[in-house]
Scaffold this active site. Structure first.
Site, PDB file in Angstrom:
ATOM      1  N   GLU A 319     -14.469  35.819 -21.146  1.00 36.62           N
ATOM      2  CA  GLU A 319     -15.233  34.701 -20.619  1.00 36.62           C
ATOM      3  C   GLU A 319     -15.081  34.586 -19.104  1.00 36.62           C
ATOM      4  O   GLU A 319     -14.774  33.533 -18.554  1.00 36.62           O
ATOM      5  CB  GLU A 319     -14.822  33.406 -21.332  1.00 36.62           C
ATOM      6  CG  GLU A 319     -15.114  33.446 -22.821  1.00 36.62           C
ATOM      7  CD  GLU A 319     -14.743  32.175 -23.560  1.00 36.62           C
ATOM      8  OE1 GLU A 319     -15.397  31.870 -24.568  1.00 36.62           O
ATOM      9  OE2 GLU A 319     -13.786  31.490 -23.122  1.00 36.62           O
ATOM     10  N   ASP A 398     -14.168  31.520 -33.183  1.00 39.33           N
ATOM     11  CA  ASP A 398     -13.555  30.567 -32.263  1.00 39.33           C
ATOM     12  C   ASP A 398     -13.292  29.228 -32.942  1.00 39.33           C
ATOM     13  O   ASP A 398     -13.984  28.254 -32.671  1.00 39.33           O
ATOM     14  CB  ASP A 398     -14.456  30.375 -31.041  1.00 39.33           C
ATOM     15  CG  ASP A 398     -13.785  29.609 -29.918  1.00 39.33           C
ATOM     16  OD1 ASP A 398     -12.552  29.467 -29.951  1.00 39.33           O
ATOM     17  OD2 ASP A 398     -14.498  29.160 -29.003  1.00 39.33           O
ATOM     18  N   GLU A 426     -11.394  20.816 -31.417  1.00 37.51           N
ATOM     19  CA  GLU A 426     -12.593  21.117 -30.636  1.00 37.51           C
ATOM     20  C   GLU A 426     -13.848  21.131 -31.502  1.00 37.51           C
ATOM     21  O   GLU A 426     -14.863  20.516 -31.161  1.00 37.51           O
ATOM     22  CB  GLU A 426     -12.418  22.468 -29.941  1.00 37.51           C
ATOM     23  CG  GLU A 426     -13.631  22.895 -29.120  1.00 37.51           C
ATOM     24  CD  GLU A 426     -13.423  24.225 -28.414  1.00 37.51           C
ATOM     25  OE1 GLU A 426     -14.359  24.678 -27.744  1.00 37.51           O
ATOM     26  OE2 GLU A 426     -12.313  24.802 -28.541  1.00 37.51           O
TER      27      GLU A 426
END
Length: 713
Positions: A319, A398, A426
Site C-alpha cells: 500500500e 483484510d 474496522e
C-alpha cells in the site's frame, strides 16, 4: 454520518486531561465473590511473603497481589517476613528450591516450569490463629519473574471468580512465546482505525511519557499474559520515522520503563526508507553496505536507551510503503538486513505479509488479491534469519467478518510465523456495534491445515511447535484509546481480554472466556452473567447476518469503512470485488475456471473449497461465482438467503438491545447508559444495512422475496 468514527475534533485540552486521568479498571475490579468456599482462605489473606531477591517484576507482583487481595478481602494486606505467617507465598523456581518450604511443593510440577510458566499449589500450613491449628495457604512459583507475575494475576482472577479452593491449583505456561499488541497510533495523537479516542502514547508530535494511563494499560495487558507492544502505526509517517533517533528515544525509553515493570517489551514500527529520510543516505538498498552499517549503528543507539528493546515491526512494499522491491531485492533480503542489525542485542524483526498489488484493474478476473501473500512469501520459505518472524493476517484479504484462513499457514514450513488478528473492529462495527470476535479467532486457531497431516492446526504453527521453529506467537491490532472505558463500547473490552487469554492458551473456549470476562467486569449476578454472555456469543453471527453473509466482504463505504455501500470498493484499485451482476454474485477462485486460489491449500481443503457440492455455505461466495438461484446446503437459494439473513439480522440486533434493557438497575448507571446508546445505534444501523443490501440485490437480480416483505425498489 457527520463525523468519521473514532475522531473527536471538538475535544479541548481540558477534556484530554480528564480522559488521561480517568481509567476504567475493566476486568481488574477484584469484586469479592458472593459464593464459593473461600471463607477460610480469605481469613488468612492478610499477609504475603516474597522469597528471594526482590527483582523489579517481583516487586510488581507483590504490589499487585497486595492491592488485589485488599480489594477482595476488605482488609489491608501486609508483607510477612516469615512464610508461615502468610496466606500467599511467592517465589521464582530458583528461589523456591532454596527455601525451607521447598519440600512442600510437587517436585515434578516444579521441573515442568519453563520461562513465563507458573505453579499455584494450595495446601494446609500451620496457623496458630486458626482453631484447627492450620489454614489454607497458596504458593505461587514462577519459572522466572514474569511467570510469578502471571501466576499472581491468575490467582487474583480465580479468587474474584469464586473458584473453589480445590480448583485454584494450577500449573500453566503460555503456548505462544510472543503475545503482542500492535498499536496503529500516530505521533499527532490520532489512531488509524481507532474507535476509542486518541492515542495514550502520543500527542501533537510529543511522547506522553508521563501519562498515568500507560501504567494502567500495562496492568491490563500483563493480567492476560501480553508480553510485547509495538507503540506506533505500521504506516510510519515522517515524525514517527524519527522515533529511532535520539530526538525521541529518551521519552520512548520512559514508556519502556513502565512496560518493563509488567514484563512487556517495547517494539517500534520502522520506515524501511529511514536511511534516506533520517540518515541522509542516497539509498535504502538492503544489500548496500552503508545501509546495513546505518541500521547497525541505529540499533546500537536504541539499545543504549532501551536495553530490552524487542525489535522492529515492518510493513514494506505494501500500500505504497517503501521496501526492498524498490531496489530489486526480495523480502528475505530486506528482513535479514534488519535482523542482522538487531541480532547482537537479542532483537527480532516482525515482517508483515500484508503485501499485494493495490493497483488492480477490476476487469481482470485472474488477478486475485487473496493469492498475493502466498505467492510472495512461499518461494522465500527457509531464507529468513532465525530472528525474523513473518506476521500473517488470519485471512488472505483484510480482517473481513468472514474469510477462509490464510493458506500461508501450512504453506510455510521453514520460517518463523505469527498470527495477526484485528481486535479493533474496522470491518466489524467499529466498536459502535457489538461484535465479540473470540469465536471467530477460535475458528482460526483451530483450523487444521493438514500441512503435516491431521492436527496441523494454525495454533501449533503460529506457536512454532509444529515445525519446531524458535520464534512464533500471536499479534493483535489494538482497540484501545484514551476513552474512559478504553474501547469506546464497554462490551468491546471483551475482545481485548479475550485476545490475551486466547494468545496464552488457544484451547480455551470462546464461551468460557466470555463468561469469565463478564463475571470479572460486572460481578456474579446470575442474570447479568447469563444475559451478557449470551449477547456476546450471539453477536458475531448477528453482525455477519445483516452485513456480509456467505463470505462476501467489502460492502462498506470507502475510506472509513463504516456503513453499507455494496459497490463502494467494487470498481476500485484495491482488488476488493464481489462481481455481482444481474445473473449472480461471488468470486471464482477455483483451479478449474478461476484464479486458482483454492490450490494454495493442502488437501482436503483445496478440494472441499473447489467443489460447489462441498464448499461451506458461509464461504461460498468467497470461492465461487454462482447464480442467484443456486441452492445452498440449507436448501435456500442464494438470493433468498441474502433476504432472510438481513431481515433476521436486523431483528436480532434489536434483540441485543432488549436483552441489555432487561438488566436495568442491575448494572451501574454510567456503564448501562453507555452500552444502551451503542446498542440503540446498532439496532437502527442494522435496519439500514438490511434495506441497502436487500434493495441492491433485488435490483440486481429482479427476484422478489418469497415472503413478500418490504424491499425498497
Amino acid at each position: 454520518m457527520s463525523e468519521t468514527p473514532g475522531l473527536h475534533p471538538s475535544r479541548t485540552p481540558a477534556d484530554d486531561a480528564a480522559r488521561q486521568a480517568a481509567a476504567d479498571p475493566c476486568w481488574l475490579r477484584f469484586i469479592p465473590p458472593s459464593r464459593g468456599d473461600l471463607t477460610r482462605l480469605f481469613a488468612r489473606l492478610t499477609a504475603v511473603h516474597v522469597a528471594g531477591p526482590l527483582h523489579p517484576l517481583l516487586a510488581t507482583a507483590r504490589a499487585e497481589l497486595r492491592q488485589g487481595l485488599s480489594s477482595l478481602t476488605g482488609r489491608t494486606v501486609t508483607e510477612a517476613a516469615d512464610w508461615r505467617a502468610a496466606g500467599v507465598i511467592v517465589a521464582t523456581r530458583a528461589a523456591a528450591l532454596r527455601a525451607p518450604w521447598a519440600t512442600l511443593l510437587p517436585a515434578a510440577r516444579l521441573a515442568e516450569l519453563g520461562r513465563e510458566g507458573f505453579l499455584l499449589h494450595v495446601m494446609e500450613t500451620p496457623d496458630d490463629r486458626s482453631p484447627q491449628g492450620a489454614a489454607p495457604a497458596i504458593f505461587v512459583v514462577g519459572g522466572d519473574e514474569a511467570g510469578v507475575l502471571y501466576g499472581v494475576f491468575h490467582l487474583l482472577r480465580g479468587l474474584t471468580l469464586g473458584t473453589p479452593l480445590s480448583g485454584l491449583a494450577a500449573c500453566e505456561h503460555p503456548v505462544n512465546p510472543l503475545r503482542m499488541l500492535n498499536h496503529w497510533d500516530n505521533a499527532d495523537g490520532s489512531v488509524e482505525r481507532g474507535y476509542a479516542g486518541r492515542s495514550i502514547f502520543f500527542r501533537e508530535g510529543r511522547v506522553l511519557a508521563d501519562n498515568p494511563r500507560i501504567r494502567a494499560y500495562a496492568r491490563l495487558l500483563a493480567s492476560v499474559g501480553i508480553n510485547a507492544v509495538a507503540l506506533n502505526n505500521v504506516n510510519v509517517h515522517a515524525t514517527e520515522t524519527r522515533f529511532i533517533t535520539e530526538e525521541y528515544l529518551p521519552d520512548l525509553a520512559r514508556i519502556a520503563d513502565v512496560f518493563r515493570a509488567y514484563g512487556i517489551r517495547v517494539f517500534l514500527s520502522v520506515n524501511f526508507a529511514s536511511p534516506i529520510e533520517v540518515g541522509g543516505l542516497p539509498t535504502a538498498d538492503p544489500l548496500h553496505p552503508d545501509v546495513a552499517r546505518w541500521w547497525r549503528e541505529t540499533a546500537r543507539t536504541i539499545y543504549q536507551y532501551i536495553p530490552d528493546f524487542g525489535g522492529f515491526l515492518v510493513k514494506a512494499d505494501s500500500e505504497f510503503r517503501p521496501g526492498p522491491f524498490t531496489y530489486g531485492r526480495d523480502h528475505a533480503q530486506g528482513a535479514n538486513m534488519l535482523a542482522d542489525a538487531l541480532a547482537p542485542f537479542g532483537g527480532i524483526v516482525i515482517w508483515r505479509c500484508f503485501v499485494y498489488n493495490c493497483l488492480q484493474d477490476w476487469r481482470d478476473r485472474k488477478t486475485d488479491r487473496a493469492r498475493a501473500a502466498y505467492d510472495h512469501f512461499v518461494p522465500l520459505d527457509g531464507m529468513f534469519r532465525d530472528n525474523v518472524i513473518l506476521q500473517i493476517k488470519n485471512g488472505p484479504m483484510d480482517f473481513q467478518v468472514r474469510e477462509p484462513v490464510s493458506p500461508l499457514f501450512g504453506g510455510l514450513t521453514r520460517t518463523n510465523q505469527m498470527l495477526e488478528l484485528q481486535i479493533t473492529q474496522e470491518y466489524t462495527g467499529q466498536q459502535r456495534h457489538l461484535c465479540y470476535l473470540v469465536p471467530q479467532w477460535q475458528e482460526v486457531v483451530a483450523f487444521d491445515t493438514y500441512a503435516r497431516g491431521p492436527g496441523s492446526t494454525v495454533a501449533r504453527i503460529a506457536s512454532g511447535e509444529l515445525f519446531r521453529r524458535p520464534q512464533g506467537g500471536v499479534a493483535g491490532v489494538s482497540n484501545v484509546g484514551d476513552d474512559v472505558f478504553w474501547t469506546g463500547h464497554v462490551l468491546a473490552q471483551a475482545n481485548l481480554y479475550g485476545f490475551g487469554r486466547l494468545a496464552w492458551n488457544p484451547e480455551l473456549s470462546a464461551a468460557a472466556i466470555a463468561e469469565e470476562w463478564v463475571r470479572l467486569t460486572f460481578g456474579d449476578d446470575p442474570l447479568v452473567v447469563t444475559t451478557i454472555t449470551e449477547m456476546l456469543m450471539a453477536s458475531w453471527s448477528i453482525y455477519e447476518s445483516y452485513t456480509a453473509p456467505l463470505g462476501v466482504g467489502w460492502m462498506v463505504n470507502p475510506g472509513h469503512h463504516y456503513g453499507p455501500n455494496p459497490d463502494g470498493y467494487e470498481y476500485s484499485k484495491w482488488g476488493t470485488y464481489h462481481y455481482a451482476d444481474h445473473q449472480g454474485v461471488g468470486v471464482d477462485r477455483t483451479r478449474r475456471t478461476g484464479t486458482g486460489y483454492t490450490g494454495q491449500y493442502h488437501p482436503p481443503h483445496c478440494d472441499v473449497y473447489e467443489s460447489l457440492a462441498t464448499c461451506p455455505d458461509e464461504l461460498l461466495l468467497f470461492f465461487h461465482h454462482v447464480p442467484y438461484t443456486h441452492r445452498l446446503h440449507s436448501g435456500k437459494t442464494v438470493i433468498q438467503h441474502i433476504y432472510d439473513s438481513h431481515f433476521e439480522g436486523a431483528e436480532r440486533a434489536e434483540w441485543l438491545k432488549q436483552r441489555w434493557e432487561s438488566l436495568a438497575r442491575r448494572i451501574d448507571d454510567v456503564r448501562y447508559h453507555v452500552v444502551l446508546e451503542r446498542l440503540t445505534e446498532q439496532a437502527e444501523h442494522a435496519k439500514e444495512w438490511r434495506d441497502v443490501i436487500n434493495t441492491y440485490f433485488y435490483r440486481k437480480s429482479g427476484i422478489p422475496d418469497e415472503h413478500g416483505r418490504l424491499i425498497h425498489p
